[in-house]
Structures are given as structure tokens and as C-alpha cells.
Design an enzyme around this catalytic site. Structure first.
Site, PDB file in Angstrom:
ATOM      1  N   TYR A  68     124.016 101.208  11.323  1.00  0.00           N
ATOM      2  CA  TYR A  68     122.475 100.699  11.501  1.00  0.00           C
ATOM      3  C   TYR A  68     122.037 101.879  12.703  1.00  0.00           C
ATOM      4  O   TYR A  68     122.847 102.589  13.249  1.00  0.00           O
ATOM      5  CB  TYR A  68     122.712  99.653  12.067  1.00  0.00           C
ATOM      6  CG  TYR A  68     123.188  99.356  13.589  1.00  0.00           C
ATOM      7  CD1 TYR A  68     124.508  99.309  13.714  1.00  0.00           C
ATOM      8  CD2 TYR A  68     122.658  99.187  14.821  1.00  0.00           C
ATOM      9  CE1 TYR A  68     125.148  99.135  14.977  1.00  0.00           C
ATOM     10  CE2 TYR A  68     122.987  99.168  15.916  1.00  0.00           C
ATOM     11  CZ  TYR A  68     124.390  98.971  15.913  1.00  0.00           C
ATOM     12  OH  TYR A  68     124.903  98.746  17.426  1.00  0.00           O
ATOM     13  N   LYS A 125     128.209 104.343  13.838  1.00  0.00           N
ATOM     14  CA  LYS A 125     127.459 103.271  14.360  1.00  0.00           C
ATOM     15  C   LYS A 125     127.581 102.173  13.438  1.00  0.00           C
ATOM     16  O   LYS A 125     126.634 101.920  12.524  1.00  0.00           O
ATOM     17  CB  LYS A 125     125.917 103.695  14.650  1.00  0.00           C
ATOM     18  CG  LYS A 125     125.383 102.722  15.683  1.00  0.00           C
ATOM     19  CD  LYS A 125     124.059 103.237  16.163  1.00  0.00           C
ATOM     20  CE  LYS A 125     123.196 102.393  16.894  1.00  0.00           C
ATOM     21  NZ  LYS A 125     123.659 101.702  17.922  1.00  0.00           N
ATOM     22  N   GLU A 183     133.135 102.953  27.242  1.00  0.00           N
ATOM     23  CA  GLU A 183     131.363 102.721  27.307  1.00  0.00           C
ATOM     24  C   GLU A 183     131.205 101.250  27.657  1.00  0.00           C
ATOM     25  O   GLU A 183     132.279 100.590  27.514  1.00  0.00           O
ATOM     26  CB  GLU A 183     130.784 103.435  25.910  1.00  0.00           C
ATOM     27  CG  GLU A 183     131.475 102.630  24.700  1.00  0.00           C
ATOM     28  CD  GLU A 183     130.724 103.181  23.428  1.00  0.00           C
ATOM     29  OE1 GLU A 183     129.652 103.695  23.386  1.00  0.00           O
ATOM     30  OE2 GLU A 183     131.540 102.999  22.450  1.00  0.00           O
ATOM     31  N   LEU A 189     130.362 105.730  21.073  1.00  0.00           N
ATOM     32  CA  LEU A 189     129.406 106.031  20.321  1.00  0.00           C
ATOM     33  C   LEU A 189     128.850 107.074  21.059  1.00  0.00           C
ATOM     34  O   LEU A 189     128.291 106.980  22.119  1.00  0.00           O
ATOM     35  CB  LEU A 189     128.416 104.712  20.252  1.00  0.00           C
ATOM     36  CG  LEU A 189     127.135 105.118  19.208  1.00  0.00           C
ATOM     37  CD1 LEU A 189     127.478 105.285  17.743  1.00  0.00           C
ATOM     38  CD2 LEU A 189     125.900 104.184  19.170  1.00  0.00           C
TER      39      LEU A 189
HETATM   40  N1  PDD Z   1     123.337 100.155  21.284  1.00  0.00           N
HETATM   41  N2  PDD Z   1     127.362 102.537  22.888  1.00  0.00           N
HETATM   42  C1  PDD Z   1     127.208 101.368  22.138  1.00  0.00           C
HETATM   43  C2  PDD Z   1     128.560 100.609  21.845  1.00  0.00           C
HETATM   44  C3  PDD Z   1     125.871 101.057  21.634  1.00  0.00           C
HETATM   45  O1  PDD Z   1     125.747 100.026  20.952  1.00  0.00           O
HETATM   46  C4  PDD Z   1     124.813 101.693  21.919  1.00  0.00           C
HETATM   47  C5  PDD Z   1     123.578 101.577  21.644  1.00  0.00           C
HETATM   48  C6  PDD Z   1     124.912 103.040  22.933  1.00  0.00           C
HETATM   49  C7  PDD Z   1     123.949 103.894  23.375  1.00  0.00           C
HETATM   50  O2  PDD Z   1     123.334 104.625  22.334  1.00  0.00           O
HETATM   51  P1  PDD Z   1     121.809 105.093  21.897  1.00  0.00           P
HETATM   52  O3  PDD Z   1     121.522 105.712  23.319  1.00  0.00           O
HETATM   53  O4  PDD Z   1     121.764 105.978  20.892  1.00  0.00           O
HETATM   54  O5  PDD Z   1     120.963 103.669  22.062  1.00  0.00           O
HETATM   55  C8  PDD Z   1     126.111 103.257  23.382  1.00  0.00           C
HETATM   56  C9  PDD Z   1     121.922  99.805  20.564  1.00  0.00           C
HETATM   57  C10 PDD Z   1     120.815 100.241  21.196  1.00  0.00           C
HETATM   58  C11 PDD Z   1     121.946  98.474  20.076  1.00  0.00           C
HETATM   59  O6  PDD Z   1     123.189  98.205  19.329  1.00  0.00           O
HETATM   60  O7  PDD Z   1     121.150  97.634  20.007  1.00  0.00           O
END
Ligand code: PDD
Length: 283
Positions: free
Chosen positions: A33, A147, A180, A205
Site C-alpha cells: 500500500y 510497504k 522506527e 520503511l
Molecule cells: N505510515 N515507518 C512505518 C512503519 C510506516 O508505516 C510509515 C508510514 C513510515 C513513514 O513513511 P512515510 O513518510 O512515507 O509516510 C515509517 C503510513 C503513513 C501509514 O501506514 O498510514
């Protein structure tokens, strides 16, 4: 007003939006996703998100459900039909529907769902006061760079954080390294204003916000270092923060109840938030 979703070739109202019970996303979490911020009706950093989607699909050997260009058109159409000005768009691609079998079925057409959500103004208290995080063991698999829609450890962590009145849970591996958050990337700032975050390898991620904030920090003359850091280091840092598409840059003022710095959002974090906000709003 009913929300409109794109589901496998059709734009349908939320109550009719459904995929097969044999969709491998539903049965095996066999899918990926993206969450993309939308500002004034426009997806922010769309191409970067599509690049990451490409990596995730490729890692799972799932073909693109449609061309990249066509997906851009669908995203725009979902936003238009939902009158989404500010909010986010969600894209989910799975291997598709097939009779349940661990063996990946050949020739299954991938499923694609695109939805949009509106979001109101941000909670100013988060920037003014910062938030607390707890630490939890990182119990995830060894390909956190994908992801994947398989998010159970993240969900359990987020739930624990919520129970303990914390904003998020920072995951800690067997070497006492913070990898993270459950939905965010984790950062610290040392006493020389060096900005530190975990390297973008299989353990995290590679956040799009993380990458943009790195670039903005460097443009602003800050030293950015990608290296693992420990829980002790984070507690002793002058500042800490986290980044994600939906949260932007959030100051972290306590870790497991221990104050970070003076317990208030610091100048480096504030500066990065301002720069990131300008990036999103184009101002
Ligand atoms: N989450 N690490 C994890 C485990 C995440 O699920 C996310 C993002 C990030 C940050 O990635 P980005 O900057 O590309 O949003 C880091 C999204 C927003 C979610 O699952 O809703």
C-alpha cells in the site's frame, strides 16, 4: 455524502466497495500500500510514492495493476469525486483473488483499491507541546522496507502506546537499536545539532517524509547522519522527533517517561517542521 472508492475498474460508493473474500490481501496480507498526503487537491510527492510502490510490488513479484500513468489518473479521479482538498489518498494493491493456496497462483490479476479521506486542521498542541513515545521490542520480519499490508506488530505496538497514553511506540531491536515507530520514522538530534536517523535498509520503511526531511535539513545547513542509535542515546539526545506522511514532523519530548532535552520541542525540530510545512503547502 457517501465516499467514492475505486475498486478494480469501477468507481463505487463506500457501502458497495468490496473485494472478493478470496482476495489474497484479505487471506494472506499478500499486498502492498501507499498513503499519500493531499494538499489543495494535489497529491504531495506522488512520484516518490509511486517509486516506492514500484519497489514494494517488485519485491513481492506482483505486477502493476495498471500503468503508472493510469494510476495517476485514478488517484486524481478519486480525489475529484470525493472533493478532497486536504487529506490523504490510500492505494492498496494485492496479488488478487484466487482459490486459497499458499502457492502463488499464476496469472491472477492484481486487485487495486484507491480511497480518499479528508482531514481537518492539525492539532496545534502537538507542535507546541510535543508528544511522548514508549519503546517496544521490534518483533517484525526482516523486510520492513516493503510497504506490506501485513501490519500486525505495528498495530499491537500502536495499541500499547495508546493504552499508555503515548503518541507512538518506537521499536527496538535485539541490539538496543531504535529502528522506527509503528507508523513513523524515528530521529534524534545530538548536542552539535547533528540530525540522526536509522539507515534505510531492510530494518525500516524508507519513509518519503524521511527522505524529504533529510534533503530539507541538508539544504538548511544541518549535518544529517544515517546510522543506528540506541535507546540510551535517544534518551540523552537534545531533541527527538518522528516523521510520516500523515504526521509531518512531530517533536518527541519524552521516551518511556524520560524527558528528552528540556522536555519541550527544540529549535531544530521546529525548523524542520516549518520547512516541511512549506514543502507540503508550496509556500
Ligand atoms: N505510515 N515507518 C512505518 C512503519 C510506516 O508505516 C510509515 C508510514 C513510515 C513513514 O513513511 P512515510 O513518510 O512515507 O509516510 C515509517 C503510513 C503513513 C501509514 O501506514 O498510514
Amino acid at each position: 455524502m457517501a465516499r467514492i472508492a475505486y475498486v478494480n475498474g469501477r468507481y463505487v460508493t463506500g457501502d458497495l466497495a468490496a473485494v472478493s473474500i478470496e482476495d489474497r490481501g484479505y487471506q494472506f496480507a499478500d499486498g502492498v500500500y501507499e498513503v499519500i498526503w493531499v494538499q489543495q487537491g494535489k497529491p504531495v510527492d506522488l512520484e516518490r510514492h509511486f517509486d516506492r510502490l514500484d519497489c514494494s510490488l517488485d519485491s513481492l513479484n506482483i505486477p502493476w495493476p495498471m500503468s503508472r500513468r493510469a494510476l495517476g489518473v485514478v488517484v486524481g479521479e478519486v480525489l475529484r469525486r470525493n472533493f478532497t482538498r486536504n487529506g490523504h489518498v490510500y492505494i492498496q494493491a494485492t496479488r488478487g483473488a484466487a482459490r486459497r493456496n499458499h502457492l502463488v497462483p499464476e496469472g491472477t490479476a492484481p486487485s487495486l483499491v484507491v480511497t480518499a479521506s479528508r482531514e481537518g486542521p492539525r492539532d496545534a498542541a502537538i507542535q507546541d507541546q510535543g508528544v511522548g513515545v514508549i519503546t517496544i521490542p521490534d518483533i517484525r520480519w526482516k523486510r520492513c522496507d516493503i510497504k506490506s499490508i501485513a501490519l500486525l506488530p505495528n498495530i499491537l505496538g500502536k495499541q500499547k502506546a495508546s493504552r499508555e497514553k503515548a503518541f507512538d511506540a518506537w521499536q527496538v531491536n535485539g541490539h538496543d537499536i531504535i529502528t522506527e515507530g509503528t507508523t513513523t520514522n524515528a530521529w534524534i538530534v545530538d548536542e552539535k545539532d547533528e540530525v540522526i536517523t536509522h539507515p534505510a535498509n531492510h530494518h525500516i520503511l524508507s519513509g518519503i517524509t524521511r527522505r524529504v526531511v533529510m534533503e530539507l535539513a541538508e539544504e538548511g545547513g544541518l549535518q544529517v547522519t544515517e546510522r543506528p542509535f540506541t535507546v540510551a542515546e535517544a534518551r540523552a539526545a537534545s531533541e527527538a522527533f518522528m516523521t510520516s506522511t500523515t504526521n509531518y514532523v512531530v517533536p518527541v519530548v519524552s521516551i518511556d517517561g524520560h524527558k528528552v532535552g528540556d522536555g519541550r520541542p527544540g529549535p531544530v525540530t521546529r525548523g524542520l517542521y516549518e520547512r516541511y510545512l512549506a514543502h507540503v503547502t508550496g509556500e
